[in-house]
Design a protein around this motif. Structure first.
Motif, PDB file in Angstrom:
ATOM      1  N   LEU A  93       0.831  -1.207   0.000  1.00  0.00           N
ATOM      2  CA  LEU A  93       0.000   0.000   0.000  1.00  0.00           C
ATOM      3  C   LEU A  93       0.866   1.259   0.000  1.00  0.00           C
ATOM      4  N   LEU A  94       1.930   1.225   0.798  1.00  0.00           N
ATOM      5  CA  LEU A  94       2.848   2.372   0.832  1.00  0.00           C
ATOM      6  C   LEU A  94       3.576   2.543  -0.494  1.00  0.00           C
ATOM      7  N   MET A  95       3.961   1.454  -1.107  1.00  0.00           N
ATOM      8  CA  MET A  95       4.701   1.538  -2.358  1.00  0.00           C
ATOM      9  C   MET A  95       3.844   2.112  -3.478  1.00  0.00           C
ATOM     10  N   PHE A  96       2.577   1.742  -3.497  1.00  0.00           N
ATOM     11  CA  PHE A  96       1.665   2.284  -4.505  1.00  0.00           C
ATOM     12  C   PHE A  96       1.095   3.643  -4.099  1.00  0.00           C
ATOM     13  N   GLY A  97       1.288   4.046  -2.836  1.00  0.00           N
ATOM     14  CA  GLY A  97       0.760   5.321  -2.361  1.00  0.00           C
ATOM     15  C   GLY A  97      -0.751   5.351  -2.276  1.00  0.00           C
ATOM     16  N   VAL A  98      -1.355   4.234  -1.865  1.00  0.00           N
ATOM     17  CA  VAL A  98      -2.816   4.141  -1.833  1.00  0.00           C
ATOM     18  C   VAL A  98      -3.323   3.769  -0.440  1.00  0.00           C
ATOM     19  N   VAL A  99      -2.595   4.185   0.583  1.00  0.00           N
ATOM     20  CA  VAL A  99      -3.006   3.838   1.942  1.00  0.00           C
ATOM     21  C   VAL A  99      -4.385   4.411   2.257  1.00  0.00           C
ATOM     22  N   GLY A 100      -4.659   5.624   1.810  1.00  0.00           N
ATOM     23  CA  GLY A 100      -5.935   6.253   2.084  1.00  0.00           C
ATOM     24  C   GLY A 100      -7.111   5.516   1.474  1.00  0.00           C
ATOM     25  N   ARG A 101      -6.895   4.860   0.326  1.00  0.00           N
ATOM     26  CA  ARG A 101      -7.963   4.136  -0.344  1.00  0.00           C
ATOM     27  C   ARG A 101      -7.952   2.646  -0.048  1.00  0.00           C
ATOM     28  N   GLY A 102      -6.824   2.136   0.393  1.00  0.00           N
ATOM     29  CA  GLY A 102      -6.721   0.699   0.576  1.00  0.00           C
ATOM     30  C   GLY A 102      -6.611   0.219   2.001  1.00  0.00           C
ATOM     31  N   TRP A 103      -6.776   1.126   2.980  1.00  0.00           N
ATOM     32  CA  TRP A 103      -6.612   0.703   4.369  1.00  0.00           C
ATOM     33  C   TRP A 103      -7.598  -0.382   4.816  1.00  0.00           C
ATOM     34  N   PRO A 104      -8.799  -0.543   4.196  1.00  0.00           N
ATOM     35  CA  PRO A 104      -9.646  -1.665   4.624  1.00  0.00           C
ATOM     36  C   PRO A 104      -9.007  -3.035   4.437  1.00  0.00           C
ATOM     37  N   VAL A 105      -7.950  -3.118   3.639  1.00  0.00           N
ATOM     38  CA  VAL A 105      -7.224  -4.384   3.520  1.00  0.00           C
ATOM     39  C   VAL A 105      -6.683  -4.814   4.876  1.00  0.00           C
ATOM     40  N   MET A 106      -6.375  -3.853   5.726  1.00  0.00           N
ATOM     41  CA  MET A 106      -5.881  -4.162   7.062  1.00  0.00           C
ATOM     42  C   MET A 106      -6.976  -4.737   7.957  1.00  0.00           C
ATOM     43  N   VAL A 107      -8.211  -4.628   7.532  1.00  0.00           N
ATOM     44  CA  VAL A 107      -9.324  -5.299   8.211  1.00  0.00           C
ATOM     45  C   VAL A 107      -9.562  -6.672   7.584  1.00  0.00           C
ATOM     46  N   ILE A 108      -9.462  -6.735   6.267  1.00  0.00           N
ATOM     47  CA  ILE A 108      -9.780  -7.970   5.547  1.00  0.00           C
ATOM     48  C   ILE A 108      -8.754  -9.063   5.833  1.00  0.00           C
TER      49      ILE A 108
END
Length: 216
Positions: A93-108
């Motif tokens: 997520l950090l490498m793609f710079g999409v933490v703001g849009r992809g943080w639900p992955v940390m729930v999944i």
């Protein structure tokens, strides 16, 4: 001395250990290389995220041989592999710079890690029923809660928080109630108490979810 050395080798190694280590490292390297290449191809590459991505891949690879060995160490291997996968996902997520849009992955991902233990059969029926309920709740959390959050973050759906939590609580109540009903098939001490322990929270969760869903 030879007997002691043989004992130490039997504890530290097993047939195919080297092959499993190589396979785990190869998979970890391939995943890290593929993620890095994809980030560079999209023009969103952040090189410093490799300091999170690569350790995550190595941690996950460390769990592979323990999983392949089986037995009592398989649980430790599974935990290590899941932790590594979680760290790897953060790095991606950090490498793609999409933490703001992809943080639900940390729930999944953590929910899927718990759900992945569903087929682990515990000996005692009560422990097995409770474990099965937790695994199914984790699967529901990954698919319903995590999936909904992710779809909301990418603007594919727009849903209020109350209905979403209401649906999650109602589904959780149904899952726990179903496992309570399944326990009625087993003859064991404290069966009635165990069933009551599951039915109570299940009914409360279902009614609370229904209230949130209907806006009472």
């Amino acid at each position: 001395m030879s007997a002691e050395a043989g004992l130490l080798m039997s504890r530290d190694s097993y047939p195919g250990a080297g092959r499993h280590r190589m396979i785990s490292l190869a998979v970890a390297g391939l995943a890290a290389a593929a993620t890095t290449t994809a980030a560079q191809a999209t023009g969103r590459f952040h090189w410093w995220a490799g300091f999170v991505l690569i350790p995550g891949a190595l941690i996950a690879a460390a769990g592979g041989p323990l999983l392949a060995r089986g037995g009592g160490r398989a649980f430790a291997g599974y935990v290590v592999a899941c932790l590594g996968a979680l760290v790897f996902a953060v790095g991606a997520l950090l490498m793609f710079g999409v933490v703001g849009r992809g943080w639900p992955v940390m729930v999944i991902l953590p929910c899927l890690a718990v759900a992945g233990t569903y087929h682990w059969r515990l000996v005692h029926p009560l422990a097995r029923g409770l474990h099965r309920a937790v695994a199914l709740l984790a699967l529901a959390g990954a698919l319903l809660l995590g999936g909904t959050l992710q779809l909301t973050r990418v603007d594919l759906i727009d849903i209020d928080a109350a209905p979403m939590w209401g649906a999650v609580l109602m589904l959780a109540g149904v899952i726990v109630l179903g496992n309570a009903v399944e326990l009625t098939r087993h003859r064991m001490p404290y069966r009635l108490q165990a069933i009551t322990l599951l039915v109570g929270p299940a009914v409360v969760g279902f009614l609370l979810g229904l209230r949130l869903l209907r806006g009472w």
